[in-house]
Write an enzyme that holds these catalytic residues in place. Structure first.
Site, short mmCIF file in Angstrom:
data_model
loop_
_atom_site.label_atom_id
_atom_site.label_comp_id
_atom_site.label_asym_id
_atom_site.label_seq_id
_atom_site.Cartn_x
_atom_site.Cartn_y
_atom_site.Cartn_z
N CYS A 2 -62.12 64.64 -57.50
CA CYS A 2 -62.34 65.58 -58.58
C CYS A 2 -62.33 64.86 -59.93
O CYS A 2 -61.78 63.79 -60.07
CB CYS A 2 -61.25 66.64 -58.58
SG CYS A 2 -61.09 67.51 -57.01
N ARG A 27 -67.65 59.82 -59.13
CA ARG A 27 -66.46 60.09 -58.34
C ARG A 27 -66.77 60.99 -57.16
O ARG A 27 -65.95 61.13 -56.25
CB ARG A 27 -65.38 60.73 -59.23
CG ARG A 27 -64.88 59.81 -60.33
CD ARG A 27 -64.16 60.58 -61.42
NE ARG A 27 -62.87 61.08 -61.00
CZ ARG A 27 -61.72 60.44 -61.20
NH1 ARG A 27 -61.73 59.26 -61.77
NH2 ARG A 27 -60.58 60.96 -60.83
N TRP A 77 -64.62 68.07 -55.56
CA TRP A 77 -64.98 67.64 -54.20
C TRP A 77 -64.13 68.46 -53.25
O TRP A 77 -62.91 68.44 -53.29
CB TRP A 77 -64.72 66.14 -54.01
CG TRP A 77 -64.70 65.74 -52.57
CD1 TRP A 77 -63.64 65.28 -51.85
CD2 TRP A 77 -65.81 65.78 -51.66
NE1 TRP A 77 -64.02 65.04 -50.56
CE2 TRP A 77 -65.33 65.33 -50.41
CE3 TRP A 77 -67.15 66.16 -51.79
CZ2 TRP A 77 -66.16 65.25 -49.29
CZ3 TRP A 77 -67.96 66.07 -50.66
CH2 TRP A 77 -67.48 65.62 -49.44
N ASN A 102 -56.70 68.23 -60.35
CA ASN A 102 -56.97 67.18 -59.37
C ASN A 102 -55.74 67.00 -58.52
O ASN A 102 -54.62 67.17 -59.01
CB ASN A 102 -57.26 65.83 -60.05
CG ASN A 102 -58.61 65.80 -60.71
OD1 ASN A 102 -59.40 66.72 -60.59
ND2 ASN A 102 -58.88 64.72 -61.42
N GLY A 103 -55.92 66.57 -57.26
CA GLY A 103 -54.78 66.32 -56.39
C GLY A 103 -54.63 67.40 -55.35
O GLY A 103 -55.56 68.18 -55.07
N GLU A 489 -67.17 40.27 -41.04
CA GLU A 489 -67.72 40.85 -42.27
C GLU A 489 -68.21 39.76 -43.21
O GLU A 489 -69.26 39.90 -43.84
CB GLU A 489 -66.65 41.72 -42.94
CG GLU A 489 -67.05 42.30 -44.29
CD GLU A 489 -68.24 43.23 -44.24
OE1 GLU A 489 -68.79 43.53 -45.33
OE2 GLU A 489 -68.65 43.66 -43.14
N LYS A 493 -72.05 39.39 -44.57
CA LYS A 493 -72.43 39.34 -45.98
C LYS A 493 -73.31 38.12 -46.27
O LYS A 493 -74.28 38.21 -47.00
CB LYS A 493 -71.17 39.28 -46.86
CG LYS A 493 -70.47 40.59 -47.02
CD LYS A 493 -71.30 41.57 -47.81
CE LYS A 493 -70.94 42.98 -47.43
NZ LYS A 493 -71.38 43.41 -46.10
N GLU A 496 -76.76 38.77 -44.92
CA GLU A 496 -77.48 39.81 -45.66
C GLU A 496 -78.09 39.29 -46.96
O GLU A 496 -79.25 39.59 -47.26
CB GLU A 496 -76.53 40.98 -45.98
CG GLU A 496 -76.21 41.87 -44.81
CD GLU A 496 -75.28 43.00 -45.21
OE1 GLU A 496 -75.56 44.16 -44.84
OE2 GLU A 496 -74.27 42.73 -45.88
N HIS A 512 -64.47 27.57 -26.08
CA HIS A 512 -65.24 28.24 -25.03
C HIS A 512 -66.73 28.33 -25.37
O HIS A 512 -67.42 29.21 -24.86
CB HIS A 512 -64.66 29.63 -24.77
CG HIS A 512 -63.26 29.62 -24.26
ND1 HIS A 512 -62.93 29.24 -22.98
CD2 HIS A 512 -62.09 29.92 -24.87
CE1 HIS A 512 -61.63 29.32 -22.82
NE2 HIS A 512 -61.09 29.72 -23.96
N LYS A 612 -80.12 50.69 -48.09
CA LYS A 612 -78.73 51.09 -48.33
C LYS A 612 -78.26 52.11 -47.31
O LYS A 612 -77.18 52.00 -46.77
CB LYS A 612 -78.59 51.64 -49.75
CG LYS A 612 -77.15 51.89 -50.17
CD LYS A 612 -76.35 50.60 -50.20
CE LYS A 612 -74.93 50.82 -50.62
NZ LYS A 612 -74.11 49.60 -50.45
#
Length: 617
Positions: A2, A27, A77, A102-103, A489, A493, A496, A512, A612
């Site tokens: 929010c 946000r 949200w 908010n919260g 990861e 990257k 990519e 191995h 994306k």
């Protein structure tokens, strides 16, 4: 997440509130609204679903003049109640109190039951409406709006940032914060509050950052701040170095670089309103989450690409820390085989965009079994109102903000933060994690933004090491435990954005097969936190050294690999734990990929052949 923007000024506040809402769009939100006091000190309120432009159009279509000198605005949200106009903020009680929030008010159901018995009527499904009613009730026996809010917040459990106005006190804006940040923008003859600085940069660069438990009484002329005990306190005014165009590239050459450096704030935003100083708020996953988690006997995570790697890290956490079985699978494989789905499985989908076709199809496939089995579904996502969030029982929005670069950086980091909160929430609900463990994890997460900043400070060293890849076409990444998926990861990257072929292996698997690749032409990147597997990893690295490999090691201050002068070593950070280590060590790998891509001259933000959001199979 929010977003709050409020203000009291000598000029019409509406354009300022609208601009502030636009600056908080990153946000995430599904609805928005503004409430203000007009010249007759009467409430006017406009709310709308969707984008801020819809709210603007609704305001322009008003039959009466929509303007005023004091107002509150909000982007929502959905957490409690579906996206709908009646659930949008601000909430108004009996035309006497208006609130934005908010919260999460964790005890809202108890408060709601009490308020219904007292005759209050609810027009929304939100937890925020109990705030409006509570302030309204306290206002009947209070001399000031400040006093009413001070009394009201004593009833709330959970996290909140509040903006409150009332026609009976038309010159006063009240702000309160606990667990959710709130800043005061200081002007000349005007003052504002907002969820973050960026919303107010067009009108001021002077800010007061409210501390935990603070309540502020704000007028055009002055700001009075009271601490959690009701004492009048002084909070320093700080001048922001950000400018109104800070949401653009700014000093960064590429969005990927900008987004890498936004990660400390992204972590803060993702934790906002979801933890206290010692605990995780299980209701951050939805008010029904605790009840759902009580029946869980195992976790099934489905994702693709970078999101899949975050799931692999979580598997180590779930099984190692709380002993709960956790399976992780690539969505495109899961949906085209006949998986055995067990009863009482929490089915977790992870996606940056929320539109990943294979992940969505896997979720829809599993939902068909829900008439036979107890399979609650949870989506961890960065985009509100995406297909995955609409399809799932529970949703956790990662507050990474817009991620423009195709190669995911801050979305991955915030996914890991979200999964650590899920681990803690499930663990304590099932009695598999005691308060001491929860407290340790929360304290680690609170330190995480600082650890990420510390890792980012190694950019110059990493930039030098990137030169080792200038003429290379292959690379190997090694890790053990949770560092194995982080190695995966890191390899992804590099592939990519630099187009270098890179693979990741558990370091113990070298003998191995992968050792056959080692020579002086292949850089080998290893991740070496000081943990139970460090000595094993050191032995694996000596195997590489003995075969002439170019060894690049990212270690923490206590790993002591830098004593081997033949290794290129980057000391990344200190004081990492089981939760914070994989998140922190991922940061230098992102920087390495970025700087190698610069050397290679590739299109960093839009690598060839990639998109994306993968909305096709």
């Amino acid at each position: 997440m929010c977003g709050i923007v409020c203000g009291v000024a000598e000029r019409n506040i509406v354009p300022i509130l609208l601009e502030g809402l636009k600056r908080l769009e990153y946000r995430g939100y599904d609805s928005s609204g503004i409430a203000l006091l007009d010249a007759n000190s009467q409430f006017q309120r406009v709310r709308s679903l969707g984008k801020i432009v819809n709210l603007e159009e609704r305001i322009q279509s008003q039959q009466t003049d929509f303007s005023g000198n004091i107002g509150i605005a909000h982007t929502r949200w959905a957490t409690h109640g579906v996206p709908a106009e009646n659930n949008a903020h601000p909430h108004v009680c009996n035309n006497q109190v208006a609130v934005v929030h908010n919260g999460i008010i964790e005890n809202y159901q108890t408060l709601k039951a009490q308020q219904l018995a007292e005759g209050y009527r609810f027009t929304s499904e939100t937890d925020t409406e109990v705030v409006a009613h509570c302030v309204h009730k306290e206002l009947q026996t209070s001399e000031t709006l400040l006093e009413a809010v001070q009394k009201a917040v004593s009833h709330f459990h959970g996290a909140y940032a509040l903006g409150v106005i009332a026609p009976s006190h038309p010159d006063f804006l009240i702000a309160a914060r606990k667990g959710s940040p709130l800043v005061i923008g200081v002007g000349i003859g005007e003052h504002f509050i907002a969820s973050d600085v960026s919303a107010l940069l067009p009108v001021t660069q002077n800010f007061i950052f409210l501390e935990e438990g603070d309540i502020a009484e704000i007028t055009r002329q002055e700001v009075k701040i009271y601490d959690i005990d009701g004492n009048l306190v002084e909070r320093p005014i700080k001048q922001s170095q950000l400018t109104a165009n800070a949401v653009e590239l700014g000093e960064h050459r590429h969005y990927m670089h900008k987004e890498i450096f936004e990660q400390p704030q992204a972590v803060i935003d993702t934790l906002e309103g979801r933890i206290t100083k010692d605990t995780v708020l299980t209701s951050a996953f939805g008010f029904q989450a605790e009840e759902i988690f009580k029946s869980i006997q195992q976790i099934q995570i489905i994702a693709c690409g970078t999101s899949y790697h975050s799931g692999l890290v979580a598997k180590y956490w779930f099984e190692d820390i709380i002993g709960l079985p956790c399976q992780v699978e690539v969505a495109s494989e899961y949906r085209y085989r006949n998986p055995v789905v067990q009863n009482n499985t929490l089915f977790v989908t992870i996606s940056q965009s929320g539109e990943t076709a294979d992940t969505l199809a896997a979720l829809q496939q599993v939902k068909q079994l829900k008439n036979k089995f107890n399979i609650p579904t949870l989506t961890i996502c960065n985009v509100p109102e995406s297909s995955l969030t609409r399809e799932s029982d529970l949703t956790f929005l990662t507050h990474a903000g817009p991620e423009i670069g195709v190669a995911s950086t801050k979305a991955f980091t915030t996914q890991l933060v979200a999964l650590s909160l899920l681990l803690t929430s499930v663990g304590k609900t099932l009695g598999l994690m005691d308060f001491k463990q929860e407290q340790k994890i929360v304290h680690g997460l609170l330190k995480l933004p600082g650890l990420v900043k510390q890792a980012l400070e190694q950019e110059d060293t990493i930039q030098e090491i990137a030169n080792c890849f200038a003429d290379k076409h292959n690379a190997l990444f090694l890790g053990r435990g949770t560092m194995y998926p982080i190695a995966m990861e890191g390899a992804l990257k590099l592939k990519e954005v630099s187009y270098i072929h890179a693979e990741a292996y558990p370091a113990g698997e070298l003998k191995h097969g992968p050792l056959a690749l080692i020579d002086d032409q292949i850089p080998v990147v290893a991740i070496a936190p000081k943990d139970d597997l460090l000595e094993k990893l050191k032995s694996n690295l000596q195997e590489v050294k003995a075969r002439g490999g170019q060894m690049i090691v990212f270690e923490d201050e206590e790993s002591d690999i830098s004593s081997d002068k033949e290794f290129k070593v980057v000391k990344t950070t200190t004081n990492v734990g089981r939760i914070t280590a994989p998140i922190t060590f991922n940061i230098p790998l992102q920087l390495l990929s970025y700087h190698v891509a610069l050397i290679k001259g590739t299109d960093v933000d839009q690598p060839r052949n990639l998109a994306k959001s993968v909305t096709v199979e």
